[in-house]
Design a protein around this motif. Structure first.
Motif, PDB file in Angstrom:
ATOM      1  N   ALA A  88       0.833  -1.206   0.000  1.00 41.21           N
ATOM      2  CA  ALA A  88       0.000   0.000   0.000  1.00 41.21           C
ATOM      3  C   ALA A  88       0.869   1.259   0.000  1.00 41.21           C
ATOM      4  N   LYS A  89       1.947   1.245   0.793  1.00 38.53           N
ATOM      5  CA  LYS A  89       2.867   2.386   0.808  1.00 38.53           C
ATOM      6  C   LYS A  89       3.545   2.530  -0.548  1.00 38.53           C
ATOM      7  N   LEU A  90       3.940   1.416  -1.131  1.00 39.59           N
ATOM      8  CA  LEU A  90       4.567   1.427  -2.457  1.00 39.59           C
ATOM      9  C   LEU A  90       3.619   2.043  -3.478  1.00 39.59           C
ATOM     10  N   ALA A  91       2.338   1.688  -3.404  1.00 37.97           N
ATOM     11  CA  ALA A  91       1.337   2.235  -4.327  1.00 37.97           C
ATOM     12  C   ALA A  91       1.256   3.751  -4.204  1.00 37.97           C
ATOM     13  N   GLY A  92       1.224   4.241  -2.965  1.00 39.54           N
ATOM     14  CA  GLY A  92       1.140   5.678  -2.753  1.00 39.54           C
ATOM     15  C   GLY A  92       2.344   6.422  -3.290  1.00 39.54           C
ATOM     16  N   GLU A  93       3.527   5.849  -3.091  1.00 41.72           N
ATOM     17  CA  GLU A  93       4.747   6.505  -3.581  1.00 41.72           C
ATOM     18  C   GLU A  93       4.822   6.473  -5.109  1.00 41.72           C
ATOM     19  N   LEU A  94       4.426   5.370  -5.716  1.00 43.21           N
ATOM     20  CA  LEU A  94       4.406   5.307  -7.180  1.00 43.21           C
ATOM     21  C   LEU A  94       3.396   6.303  -7.749  1.00 43.21           C
ATOM     22  N   ALA A  95       2.282   6.468  -7.053  1.00 43.65           N
ATOM     23  CA  ALA A  95       1.286   7.448  -7.494  1.00 43.65           C
ATOM     24  C   ALA A  95       1.850   8.863  -7.403  1.00 43.65           C
ATOM     25  N   ALA A  96       2.643   9.131  -6.369  1.00 45.11           N
ATOM     26  CA  ALA A  96       3.252  10.456  -6.218  1.00 45.11           C
ATOM     27  C   ALA A  96       4.254  10.724  -7.341  1.00 45.11           C
ATOM     28  N   VAL A  97       5.040   9.715  -7.706  1.00 45.41           N
ATOM     29  CA  VAL A  97       5.986   9.869  -8.822  1.00 45.41           C
ATOM     30  C   VAL A  97       5.222  10.063 -10.133  1.00 45.41           C
ATOM     31  N   THR A  98       4.119   9.347 -10.282  1.00 42.32           N
ATOM     32  CA  THR A  98       3.276   9.524 -11.468  1.00 42.32           C
ATOM     33  C   THR A  98       2.819  10.971 -11.587  1.00 42.32           C
ATOM     34  N   ALA A  99       2.319  11.533 -10.483  1.00 39.16           N
ATOM     35  CA  ALA A  99       1.839  12.914 -10.498  1.00 39.16           C
ATOM     36  C   ALA A  99       2.975  13.887 -10.825  1.00 39.16           C
ATOM     37  N   LEU A 100       4.162  13.635 -10.268  1.00 37.61           N
ATOM     38  CA  LEU A 100       5.322  14.497 -10.532  1.00 37.61           C
ATOM     39  C   LEU A 100       5.661  14.526 -12.019  1.00 37.61           C
ATOM     40  N   LEU A 101       5.791  13.333 -12.615  1.00 36.53           N
ATOM     41  CA  LEU A 101       6.192  13.278 -14.021  1.00 36.53           C
ATOM     42  C   LEU A 101       5.067  13.685 -14.963  1.00 36.53           C
ATOM     43  N   ASP A 102       3.833  13.592 -14.504  1.00 36.40           N
ATOM     44  CA  ASP A 102       2.714  14.071 -15.318  1.00 36.40           C
ATOM     45  C   ASP A 102       2.753  15.590 -15.410  1.00 36.40           C
ATOM     46  N   ARG A 103       3.174  16.246 -14.311  1.00 34.94           N
ATOM     47  CA  ARG A 103       3.269  17.707 -14.295  1.00 34.94           C
ATOM     48  C   ARG A 103       4.518  18.196 -15.013  1.00 34.94           C
ATOM     49  N   GLU A 104       5.647  17.543 -14.751  1.00 36.70           N
ATOM     50  CA  GLU A 104       6.947  18.031 -15.235  1.00 36.70           C
ATOM     51  C   GLU A 104       7.288  17.375 -16.578  1.00 36.70           C
ATOM     52  N   VAL A 105       6.773  17.960 -17.630  1.00 41.09           N
ATOM     53  CA  VAL A 105       6.949  17.374 -18.966  1.00 41.09           C
ATOM     54  C   VAL A 105       8.416  17.323 -19.369  1.00 41.09           C
ATOM     55  N   SER A 106       9.171  18.392 -19.085  1.00 43.43           N
ATOM     56  CA  SER A 106      10.582  18.423 -19.484  1.00 43.43           C
ATOM     57  C   SER A 106      11.375  17.333 -18.770  1.00 43.43           C
ATOM     58  N   LEU A 107      11.084  17.119 -17.490  1.00 45.61           N
ATOM     59  CA  LEU A 107      11.768  16.066 -16.739  1.00 45.61           C
ATOM     60  C   LEU A 107      11.419  14.695 -17.309  1.00 45.61           C
ATOM     61  N   ARG A 108      10.157  14.519 -17.626  1.00 43.44           N
ATOM     62  CA  ARG A 108       9.714  13.249 -18.201  1.00 43.44           C
ATOM     63  C   ARG A 108      10.460  12.958 -19.503  1.00 43.44           C
ATOM     64  N   ARG A 109      10.638  13.982 -20.299  1.00 44.70           N
ATOM     65  CA  ARG A 109      11.331  13.800 -21.581  1.00 44.70           C
ATOM     66  C   ARG A 109      12.804  13.455 -21.379  1.00 44.70           C
ATOM     67  N   VAL A 110      13.426  14.081 -20.384  1.00 37.23           N
ATOM     68  CA  VAL A 110      14.831  13.765 -20.096  1.00 37.23           C
ATOM     69  C   VAL A 110      14.963  12.314 -19.660  1.00 37.23           C
ATOM     70  N   LEU A 111      14.054  11.852 -18.815  1.00 37.79           N
ATOM     71  CA  LEU A 111      14.134  10.493 -18.274  1.00 37.79           C
ATOM     72  C   LEU A 111      13.785   9.416 -19.303  1.00 37.79           C
ATOM     73  N   THR A 112      13.219   9.817 -20.438  1.00 35.44           N
ATOM     74  CA  THR A 112      12.889   8.838 -21.485  1.00 35.44           C
ATOM     75  C   THR A 112      13.647   9.116 -22.782  1.00 35.44           C
ATOM     76  N   ASP A 113      14.616  10.031 -22.719  1.00 35.93           N
ATOM     77  CA  ASP A 113      15.388  10.393 -23.917  1.00 35.93           C
ATOM     78  C   ASP A 113      16.257   9.210 -24.358  1.00 35.93           C
ATOM     79  N   PRO A 114      16.000   8.639 -25.543  1.00 37.59           N
ATOM     80  CA  PRO A 114      16.779   7.478 -25.987  1.00 37.59           C
ATOM     81  C   PRO A 114      18.244   7.810 -26.260  1.00 37.59           C
ATOM     82  N   ALA A 115      18.555   9.101 -26.409  1.00 39.58           N
ATOM     83  CA  ALA A 115      19.942   9.494 -26.663  1.00 39.58           C
ATOM     84  C   ALA A 115      20.780   9.493 -25.392  1.00 39.58           C
ATOM     85  N   GLN A 116      20.126   9.442 -24.235  1.00 41.21           N
ATOM     86  CA  GLN A 116      20.837   9.445 -22.965  1.00 41.21           C
ATOM     87  C   GLN A 116      21.061   8.011 -22.481  1.00 41.21           C
ATOM     88  N   ALA A 117      22.193   7.771 -21.838  1.00 43.52           N
ATOM     89  CA  ALA A 117      22.503   6.440 -21.312  1.00 43.52           C
ATOM     90  C   ALA A 117      21.527   6.084 -20.184  1.00 43.52           C
TER      91      ALA A 117
END
Length: 271
Positions: free
Chosen positions: A28-57
Motif C-alpha cells: 500500500a505504501k509502495l502504491a502511494g509513492e508510485l502514485a506520487a511519482v506519477t503525479a510528478l512526471l505528469d506535471r513536469e513534462v521536461s523532466l519526463r522527456r529527459v528520463l525517457t530520452d533514448p539518446a541518454q545512457a
C-alpha cells in the motif's frame, strides 16, 4: 502502448511482482509513492522527456531519478523507478502511464495479500454502476472546476467504511487525477487489472432477475470453458432485458435476452 514501451512495461511489472513477493514490502505504501511519482512526471513534462530520452545512457537517467527521489520515497520505490527509466520507451508519456498502472497493481496486491481482492473487484463494479445511474454524482466527480480535495472528501463520504481501503484509494486516484480518461473507462480498466491479478477475465452479466448461486457457478464454468480462462462475473440486474441474459467480455457481447431477440425480429421484419 506499442513496441519498446510494451516490453518496458512488461519488465516493470515483473520487477514489481518480484518486489511484492517479499511480504516485508508494504504494498500500500509502495502504491502511494508510485502514485506520487506519477503525479510528478505528469506535471513536469521536461523532466519526463529527459528520463525517457533514448539518446541518454540508461544509467545516467537512473542516477538522475535517484537524485530526484532520494529521501522522498522508499528505497524499493526508487529502485523500481530507476529500473523503469533505464528501459526504452516509445513515447515519454508511456512512462507515466506505466507508473500509474504499477501504483494500481501495488494496491491490488495489497488487497490480494489481505484476501479481499474479490471484494475490491465487486466494489469497483458497484461503484461504476452507482455512477452510471446517478448523473449528478458523475457530474460532481468529473467537474473540472472542483478541487481534488473536494472530490476526495465527497468520495470519502461515499466509500469510507463501506468499501475496502484499497478500493477507496484506487477510486480516489482515478477521480482526482484522471489524466484524460473518462470515469467509466478508468473504472473498467481497474476492474480488468484486478481480474488480471488472478489471470481471470471479466464478464459483465446483465439479467432481468438476480441469478442464484448455482446459476452463477454454471455460467462461470461455461464461460471459462469457452474462453479458456477463469472468469470474474460482474452481475447487474436490469428488468429492461425482459428475461434471458446478456454477457459482455471486453468488446464482445453475447446477448441472449428476450429484448434483443425481439429487436432482432423487428429488424428482420423491417428488412
Amino acid at each position: 502502448m506499442n513496441g519498446a514501451s510494451r516490453e518496458a512495461l512488461a519488465a516493470a511489472r515483473e520487477r514489481l511482482d518480484a518486489l511484492t513477493d517479499n511480504t516485508s514490502v508494504d504494498a500500500a505504501k509502495l502504491a502511494g509513492e508510485l502514485a506520487a511519482v506519477t503525479a510528478l512526471l505528469d506535471r513536469e513534462v521536461s523532466l519526463r522527456r529527459v528520463l525517457t530520452d533514448p539518446a541518454q545512457a540508461g544509467e545516467a537517467k537512473a542516477e538522475l531519478a535517484g537524485r530526484l527521489l532520494g529521501g522522498q520515497v522508499s528505497g524499493e520505490t526508487a529502485d523500481l523507478v530507476a529500473g523503469m527509466v533505464r528501459s526504452r520507451w516509445s513515447q515519454s508519456r508511456d512512462l507515466v502511464d506505466a507508473l500509474e498502472e504499477l501504483a494500481d497493481l501495488a494496491d491490488l496486491t495489497d488487497a490480494q495479500r489481505r484476501n479481499v481482492l474479490d471484494d475490491v473487484e465487486d466494489e469497483l463494479f458497484r461503484f461504476a454502476r452507482i455512477v452510471n445511474s446517478a448523473p449528478e454524482l458523475r457530474a460532481a466527480l468529473t467537474d473540472r472546476s472542483a478541487t481534488s480535495a473536494a472530490k476526495g472528501e465527497l468520495l470519502g463520504s461515499l466509500l469510507r467504511g463501506k468499501a475496502d481501503a484499497a478500493a477507496e484509494r484506487l477510486v480516489v486516484r482515478l477521480v482526482t487525477a484522471p489524466r484524460g480518461r473518462s470515469l467509466e473507462a478508468g473504472l473498467e480498466s481497474l476492474s480488468k487489472l484486478a481480474a488480471g491479478r488472478r489471470n481471470r477475465m471479466v464478464a459483465v452479466v446483465t439479467t432481468a432477475v438476480p441469478l442464484s448461486d448455482v446459476q452463477k457457478q454454471r455460467l462461470g464454468a461455461v464461460l471459462a470453458k469457452l474462453y479458456g480462462r477463469q472468469m470474474h462475473l460482474n452481475l447487474d440486474v436490469d428488468p429492461a432485458v425482459l428475461g434471458g441474459i446478456s454477457v459482455r467480455i471486453g468488446d464482445e457481447v453475447i446477448d441472449g435476452s428476450i429484448a434483443e431477440r425481439l429487436a432482432e425480429a423487428s429488424r428482420r421484419m423491417a428488412g
